[in-house]
Design a protein around this motif. Sequence first.
Motif, mmCIF file in Angstrom:
data_model
loop_
_atom_site.group_PDB
_atom_site.id
_atom_site.type_symbol
_atom_site.label_atom_id
_atom_site.label_comp_id
_atom_site.label_asym_id
_atom_site.label_seq_id
_atom_site.Cartn_x
_atom_site.Cartn_y
_atom_site.Cartn_z
ATOM 1 N N SER A 1 2.132 6.670 2.141
ATOM 2 C CA SER A 1 1.514 7.903 2.635
ATOM 3 C C SER A 1 0.104 7.678 3.169
ATOM 4 O O SER A 1 -0.549 8.630 3.609
ATOM 5 C CB SER A 1 1.455 8.947 1.511
ATOM 6 O OG SER A 1 2.738 9.219 0.993
ATOM 7 N N LEU A 2 -0.359 6.433 3.109
ATOM 8 C CA LEU A 2 -1.717 6.127 3.552
ATOM 9 C C LEU A 2 -1.897 6.515 5.018
ATOM 10 O O LEU A 2 -1.128 6.086 5.876
ATOM 11 C CB LEU A 2 -1.987 4.635 3.382
ATOM 12 C CG LEU A 2 -3.426 4.149 3.551
ATOM 13 C CD1 LEU A 2 -4.278 4.649 2.393
ATOM 14 C CD2 LEU A 2 -3.468 2.626 3.617
ATOM 15 N N PRO A 3 -2.899 7.348 5.334
ATOM 16 C CA PRO A 3 -3.114 7.743 6.731
ATOM 17 C C PRO A 3 -3.434 6.529 7.604
ATOM 18 O O PRO A 3 -4.006 5.546 7.120
ATOM 19 C CB PRO A 3 -4.321 8.689 6.652
ATOM 20 C CG PRO A 3 -4.353 9.160 5.237
ATOM 21 C CD PRO A 3 -3.849 8.011 4.422
ATOM 22 N N PRO A 4 -3.077 6.574 8.871
ATOM 23 C CA PRO A 4 -3.382 5.444 9.762
ATOM 24 C C PRO A 4 -4.882 5.308 9.973
ATOM 25 O O PRO A 4 -5.618 6.302 9.922
ATOM 26 C CB PRO A 4 -2.669 5.829 11.061
ATOM 27 C CG PRO A 4 -2.584 7.321 11.017
ATOM 28 C CD PRO A 4 -2.390 7.671 9.574
ATOM 29 N N PRO A 5 -5.365 4.089 10.189
ATOM 30 C CA PRO A 5 -6.808 3.898 10.418
ATOM 31 C C PRO A 5 -7.218 4.485 11.762
ATOM 32 O O PRO A 5 -6.416 4.537 12.702
ATOM 33 C CB PRO A 5 -6.960 2.375 10.410
ATOM 34 C CG PRO A 5 -5.619 1.861 10.820
ATOM 35 C CD PRO A 5 -4.621 2.820 10.245
ATOM 36 N N PRO A 6 -8.458 4.943 11.880
ATOM 37 C CA PRO A 6 -8.929 5.463 13.173
ATOM 38 C C PRO A 6 -9.007 4.348 14.208
ATOM 39 O O PRO A 6 -9.166 3.171 13.867
ATOM 40 C CB PRO A 6 -10.314 6.028 12.845
ATOM 41 C CG PRO A 6 -10.739 5.303 11.607
ATOM 42 C CD PRO A 6 -9.486 5.031 10.835
ATOM 43 N N ASP A 7 -8.904 4.720 15.457
ATOM 44 C CA ASP A 7 -8.920 3.727 16.531
ATOM 45 C C ASP A 7 -10.237 2.962 16.601
ATOM 46 O O ASP A 7 -10.264 1.800 17.011
ATOM 47 C CB ASP A 7 -8.649 4.408 17.879
ATOM 48 C CG ASP A 7 -7.246 5.000 17.953
ATOM 49 O OD1 ASP A 7 -6.356 4.495 17.235
ATOM 50 O OD2 ASP A 7 -7.050 5.972 18.712
ATOM 51 N N TRP B 1 0.839 -1.194 0.000
ATOM 52 C CA TRP B 1 0.000 0.000 0.000
ATOM 53 C C TRP B 1 0.872 1.240 0.000
ATOM 54 O O TRP B 1 2.044 1.188 0.355
ATOM 55 C CB TRP B 1 -0.925 -0.001 1.227
ATOM 56 C CG TRP B 1 -1.795 -1.211 1.278
ATOM 57 C CD1 TRP B 1 -1.550 -2.374 1.948
ATOM 58 C CD2 TRP B 1 -3.028 -1.404 0.574
ATOM 59 N NE1 TRP B 1 -2.559 -3.273 1.719
ATOM 60 C CE2 TRP B 1 -3.479 -2.711 0.884
ATOM 61 C CE3 TRP B 1 -3.791 -0.604 -0.269
ATOM 62 C CZ2 TRP B 1 -4.663 -3.226 0.370
ATOM 63 C CZ3 TRP B 1 -4.976 -1.118 -0.781
ATOM 64 C CH2 TRP B 1 -5.400 -2.412 -0.462
ATOM 65 N N THR C 1 -7.142 15.081 6.947
ATOM 66 C CA THR C 1 -5.923 14.398 6.515
ATOM 67 C C THR C 1 -6.234 13.357 5.450
ATOM 68 O O THR C 1 -5.520 13.238 4.442
ATOM 69 C CB THR C 1 -5.236 13.722 7.715
ATOM 70 O OG1 THR C 1 -4.869 14.722 8.673
ATOM 71 C CG2 THR C 1 -3.994 12.959 7.273
ATOM 72 N N GLU C 2 -7.300 12.597 5.659
ATOM 73 C CA GLU C 2 -7.694 11.587 4.677
ATOM 74 C C GLU C 2 -8.140 12.231 3.370
ATOM 75 O O GLU C 2 -7.814 11.750 2.278
ATOM 76 C CB GLU C 2 -8.819 10.725 5.259
ATOM 77 C CG GLU C 2 -8.360 9.847 6.411
ATOM 78 C CD GLU C 2 -9.517 9.236 7.176
ATOM 79 O OE1 GLU C 2 -9.295 8.229 7.876
ATOM 80 O OE2 GLU C 2 -10.648 9.766 7.081
#
Length: 204
Positions: free
Chosen positions: A82-88, A79, A101-102
């Motif tokens: 630069s893929l933003p981290p998933p939300p908690d 992937w 950001t997304e």
Amino acid sequence: METGGVTVNEGVIGWDARENLQRLPSIVYWGGLGTFDFRRFPGSNGDYHRSLDSFYQQFNDRPMREAGVDVSDRAPANWSPSLPPPPDDLWDTTTFAITRTEAEFFREQMARSCPDSLLTHLIMGSLDENEAQFPWDHPDAIDLPDPLTSNLDHAELFSLAIHGAALTYNLLLARSALERGMTGRSYDELGPSMRKGCQLGPMK
């Protein structure tokens, strides 16, 4: 997504089918994820899942430093880095809403990978918001660069041809039903446009 408050009218794939869903959203979106460079893995969705064990094994077998040089950035990636981290709360209260950001990540990926696509022009703000039912009906579509304008012209003609074919097919079915003696309630259920078609003369 239902737990997160998403409703039936928001376009969730499989809302009605539930556990009987045959084509998963991940398969539907797989091609687009590659087109916009979200996905780096070159194979199919099934190939991706079958490759995960060997993919992660590479990291276990790979030294993270070679001669004092960090090589983690040269590790293979499925992937975009630069893929933003998933939300908690991804698996608890997921919705269609995205963070700034997304949104910026989406915008940058599309502008970089497909700068000449109609979707990118929409996202980048080249076209004003409009309630046009079809993209070729957008009042600013005429100002788009080539080959987008040409592609939209072809898309409109193709849409008209397919729509005409569907109307012709239904007209032929209606006429056939009338010839077979479909009258009364069944004939009424054809609707005014189909009943009118039954009364027309031979098609030229």
